[in-house]
Design a protein around this motif. Structure first.
Motif, short mmCIF file in Angstrom:
data_model
loop_
_atom_site.label_atom_id
_atom_site.label_comp_id
_atom_site.label_asym_id
_atom_site.label_seq_id
_atom_site.Cartn_x
_atom_site.Cartn_y
_atom_site.Cartn_z
N GLY A 134 2.74 7.76 6.67
CA GLY A 134 3.68 6.62 6.93
C GLY A 134 3.81 5.77 5.40
O GLY A 134 3.64 6.33 4.37
N PHE A 135 4.05 4.72 5.60
CA PHE A 135 3.78 3.84 4.22
C PHE A 135 3.25 2.61 4.90
O PHE A 135 3.15 1.91 5.76
CB PHE A 135 5.34 3.43 3.70
N ASP A 136 2.56 1.82 3.75
CA ASP A 136 1.96 0.56 3.64
C ASP A 136 3.08 -0.35 2.90
O ASP A 136 3.39 -0.14 1.61
CB ASP A 136 0.60 0.41 2.94
N PRO A 137 3.54 -1.37 3.60
CA PRO A 137 4.48 -2.35 3.07
C PRO A 137 3.95 -3.72 2.13
O PRO A 137 4.63 -4.60 2.36
CB PRO A 137 5.25 -2.91 4.20
N LEU B 62 4.22 1.73 -0.32
CA LEU B 62 3.17 2.67 -0.68
C LEU B 62 3.19 3.85 0.26
O LEU B 62 2.51 3.40 1.17
CB LEU B 62 2.25 1.84 -1.20
N PRO B 63 3.74 5.16 0.10
CA PRO B 63 3.17 5.97 1.05
C PRO B 63 1.81 6.30 1.24
O PRO B 63 1.01 6.28 0.14
CB PRO B 63 3.84 7.30 0.42
N ASN B 64 1.52 6.29 2.42
CA ASN B 64 -0.15 6.22 2.73
C ASN B 64 -0.36 7.40 3.89
O ASN B 64 0.44 7.91 4.68
CB ASN B 64 -0.41 5.30 3.42
N LEU B 65 -1.54 7.98 3.76
CA LEU B 65 -2.21 9.09 4.61
C LEU B 65 -3.45 8.44 5.29
O LEU B 65 -4.37 7.75 4.30
CB LEU B 65 -2.40 10.33 3.84
N ALA C 286 -5.73 7.99 1.57
CA ALA C 286 -5.17 8.12 -0.02
C ALA C 286 -3.52 7.57 0.27
O ALA C 286 -3.24 7.48 1.20
CB ALA C 286 -5.00 9.38 -0.32
N ASN C 287 -3.28 6.95 -1.04
CA ASN C 287 -1.75 6.30 -1.02
C ASN C 287 -1.13 7.42 -2.19
O ASN C 287 -1.91 8.06 -3.00
CB ASN C 287 -1.85 5.00 -1.72
N PHE C 288 0.20 7.43 -2.21
CA PHE C 288 0.72 8.47 -2.84
C PHE C 288 2.07 7.83 -3.66
O PHE C 288 3.13 7.66 -3.31
CB PHE C 288 1.25 9.50 -2.22
N SER C 289 1.67 7.05 -4.77
CA SER C 289 2.68 6.37 -5.59
C SER C 289 3.79 7.65 -6.19
O SER C 289 4.91 7.02 -6.49
CB SER C 289 1.94 5.72 -6.91
N LYS C 290 3.31 8.71 -6.53
CA LYS C 290 4.00 9.55 -6.95
C LYS C 290 5.22 10.24 -6.31
O LYS C 290 6.23 10.89 -6.58
CB LYS C 290 3.15 11.08 -7.19
N LEU C 291 5.20 9.84 -4.90
CA LEU C 291 6.26 9.91 -3.99
C LEU C 291 7.26 8.80 -4.01
O LEU C 291 8.37 8.89 -3.07
CB LEU C 291 5.89 10.03 -2.57
N LYS C 292 7.34 8.07 -5.07
CA LYS C 292 8.65 7.23 -5.39
C LYS C 292 8.78 6.04 -4.23
O LYS C 292 10.17 5.84 -4.16
CB LYS C 292 9.68 8.10 -5.93
N GLY C 293 7.91 5.86 -3.73
CA GLY C 293 8.09 4.51 -2.54
C GLY C 293 8.95 5.21 -1.53
O GLY C 293 9.52 4.41 -0.68
N MET D 287 -0.25 -0.23 8.85
CA MET D 287 0.42 0.94 9.29
C MET D 287 2.06 0.64 9.76
O MET D 287 2.16 -0.20 10.57
CB MET D 287 -0.28 1.98 10.40
N ARG D 288 2.94 1.32 9.11
CA ARG D 288 4.27 1.25 9.59
C ARG D 288 5.04 2.57 9.59
O ARG D 288 4.34 3.49 9.69
CB ARG D 288 4.91 0.43 8.55
N HIS D 289 6.26 2.59 9.91
CA HIS D 289 7.00 3.79 10.39
C HIS D 289 6.44 4.89 9.74
O HIS D 289 6.52 5.14 8.34
CB HIS D 289 8.50 3.49 10.03
#
Length: 681
Positions: free
Chosen positions: A16-19, A31-34, A47-54, A257-259
């Motif tokens: 999902g993502f971390d706001p 910030l996309p997150n696993l 891990a976070n994934f900044s390469k997924l462009k928000g 953790m969000r949506h």
């Protein structure tokens, strides 16, 4: 690789993502997150994934070794979570829709993939579906509208479960339908939203074994200027009743953790039984209950020396004995077909009763099979049409789950790792056919029951090792070997998935050309033994199919041993022991796959059947034959010794009338004399 290992080796995965960076000037910063968990409640960020462009509202879907990630509003795929390939989502993003929210994948009952999302079209909000092909990575057939009264709800989450489609929308509204496009009917649950919350959104239902998890975003506006700021909560329910849920709990993680979406690792985490060294003991009392009667009585009319239990892996499980007429109720009224005998905690159903008369005494020969054999009475009249993917527990649930009223009280347990396999048109057969289907689909599986609970084990899960040994001449009086080459297979032709025909001549094309898989060493020793062609639509990659085909070959004969022990003891199915035959310098580990046991006759040694003896350890065909002869000679010596021992017969009548006597045997006849006109001894 660390991220991929975390995905494969944790029970629950969240994407999902971390706001953390959202604010009133940038309310959509994400910030996309696993993250990972082993209980679905306490999580840790991986891990976070900044390469997924928000990317917001991320949804993760696993197809084989590829992971697809979709969100608002982009689509990616990856196999290692390091390199991401962005895929074409223009069919949905083409400008006809406005306010598109939270696209997600789902699979229909035929294992086809689709994308569901909420959007506004022509000024009206609705729920829509597009098709997705993971073979070509193409999105098609957008604008299929779902027949549901969504009102202002968004964030659709769709799950096919137990023959129905369950659609969740924001505010925890639940709908159900027989078709993924509807029409959907809203159904009531016990979920009550907290009135202090602004609203709830992003419902995600996860199937985890027998339980369901429902995750939601609880919006409270705690970030100044960000109306939809909030945090995640979850509830649990039993799969058999998706209407009754626990109270909400806050998800624990070191990030907010969000949506997002969730994966349950149903292949990595499986049940394994725990074994303790059993005592050489059993419940001595044997009872019987006649058909249609509740009363259970001790069965005391057994000739105990004849009582035996036989078990063989995936075939025989029964007991046999001779009973005599003792004038009691058990013999004269209860000892009849379909009566239930209980021995050592297990139930057996009488199937054969053969009367006989010995010396003027009424006797019966009784054969009773374990009650699990009566699973033939189970019937599943429904059919799951099409070629679908199953685990053993999926088949067992279909036949023996609470949804089938004709399960006759049978339940199931599954232990160990099994690969998913495809089966066509499952159903409209008996429970006996169900067992056959499992064993033919997973040939290494072992079915071992506990009364009416059907246990399905992988070979690894069924084995148990208590450090015991078999030492010829020490605790085994006889050993014989059997080599069975019936099922050797060392060559097979493979056909993968067919491509859709693009020409008019209807020529069949495949994603890779058909090819052979063979084992050259096996062919050199045993000759060519081809198996039936493997044609499997799951495979679009040749190497993956090659690995699968190799796993289906049986490149050596099955070598099994029969061991006659030096004593009477209770056998342990699946027990692994270390076998040593010092006479020929031979030793290996073997696993118990069958036995004959006389629990009440201590003079009758237990006979054991073992396997897990690969022919390759015997090095060559000639050496194999020599060792077979050596072992046979040893067994014959033990047999000769038994036949040359002196036997003493105590009887009035000449023993040669009823027995095969040998030179050296002794006949002891009681002395008789007449006393007052009567004969006495």
């Amino acid at each position: 690789m660390e991220i991929l290992n975390a995905v494969k080796n944790n029970k629950f995965i969240y994407f999902g993502f971390d706001p953390r960076a959202e604010n009133k000037n940038d309310p959509w910063n994400a910030l996309p997150n696993l993250s990972a968990s082993n209980d679905g409640e306490s999580w840790g960020s991986v891990a976070n994934f900044s390469k997924l462009k928000g990317l917001r509202d991320g949804f993760i879907c696993r197809v084989g070794d590829v992971y697809y990630i979709i969100g608002t509003l982009a689509l990616y795929k990856t196999s290692d979570f390091k390199l991401f390939t962005e895929l074409d989502l223009s069919l949905i993003k083409n400008g006809q829709y406005t306010d598109i929210w939270a696209p997600e994948f789902f699979k229909d009952k035929n294992d086809k993939y689709h994308i569901i999302y909420s959007a506004t079209l022509n000024g009206k909000r609705g729920i829509y579906v597009a098709d997705f092909d993971p073979v070509t990575d193409k999105v098609s057939n957008a604008y299929q509208q779902v027949d549901v009264d969504c009102q202002s709800s968004i964030d659709p989450s769709l799950t096919y479960m137990d023959g129905k489609y369950y659609l969740w929308l924001s505010s925890a509204r639940l709908f159900v339908a027989d078709n993924y496009l509807g029409r959907y009917t809203e159904i009531a649950t016990n979920i009550v939203n907290d009135p202090k919350a602004h609203w709830y959104e992003a419902p995600e239902m996860l199937i985890a074994g027998d339980y369901l998890y429902l995750y939601q975003d609880k919006i409270d506006g705690h970030v100044d200027g960000v109306a939809d700021s909030g945090y995640m909560v979850y509830r649990k329910a039993k799969r058999v009743n998706p209407l009754i849920w626990t109270d909400e709990q806050v998800v624990k993680n070191d990030i907010n953790m969000r949506h997002g979406s969730f994966l349950y690792n149903d292949t990595k985490f499986v049940r394994y039984p725990t074994y303790e060294m059993p005592k050489n003991d059993f419940k001595k009392v044997v009872t019987i209950k006649a058909l249609s009667l509740k009363q259970e009585l001790p069965l005391n009319c057994i000739l105990w020396s004849t009582f035996s239990v036989q078990w063989a892996k995936n075939s025989t499980y029964q007991l046999q004995f001779t009973a005599f007429d003792d004038g009691g109720l058990a013999f004269n009224a209860l000892l009849s077909t379909e009566g239930i005998i209980t021995f050592d905690g297990q139930q057996y159903v009488i199937k054969q009763v053969t009367p006989s008369n010995q010396g003027g005494n009424s006797q019966v020969q009784v054969t009773a099979t374990h009650i699990y054999n009566d699973i033939a009475r189970v019937r599943q009249y429904n059919i799951k049409e099409g070629t679908l993917t199953y685990l053993p527990q999926d088949i067992l649930e279909f036949y023996l789950g609470s949804q089938n009223k004709d399960n006759v009280g049978y339940t199931y347990s599954v232990y160990g790792d099994f690969d998913k396999q495809q089966i066509q048109n499952l159903g409209d057969t008996s429970g006996k056919d169900m067992i056959s289907k499992i064993l033919s689909t997973w040939p290494s599986a072992i079915v071992y029951p506990n009364n009416k609970n059907i246990g399905v084990y992988s070979a690894q899960a069924f084995e148990k090792n208590f450090g015991q040994r078999i030492d010829y001449r020490n605790n085994a009086q006889g050993i014989s070997m059997t080599i069975d080459s019936t099922n050797i297979t060392n060559k097979v032709k493979c056909f993968g998935k067919q491509k859709e025909n693009s020409t008019d001549n209807n020529k069949v094309e495949y994603y890779f050309p058909p090819f052979f898989v063979e084992d050259s060493k096996s062919i050199e020793v045993w000759g060519v033994h081809p198996m039936e062609n493997i044609s499997d639509e799951r495979f679009t990659d040749q190497e993956n199919m090659r690995k699968y085909a190799r796993s289906q070959l049986q490149v050596e004969p099955v070598v099994s041993l029969e061991v006659t022990a030096n004593e009477n003891f209770k056998p342990i199915p699946g027990e692994k022991r270390h076998l040593t035959i010092k006479d020929i310098g031979f030793e290996t580990d073997v696993t118990l796959i069958g036995y004959t046991w006389y629990p009440y006759n201590l003079d009758q040694a237990t006979v054991l059947q073992y396997e897990n003896l690969p022919a390759s350890i015997l090095n060559s065909q000639s050496l194999l034959n020599n060792r077979i002869n050596d072992i046979s000679n040893l067994a014959q010596k033990a047999l000769n010794k038994a036949f040359t021992a002196t036997t003493t017969y105590y009887s009035r009548d000449d023993p040669t009338k009823y027995n095969m006597v040998r030179v050296g045997d002794i006949w002891v006849r009681p002395l008789e004399e007449a006393v007052n006109g009567k004969t006495s001894q």
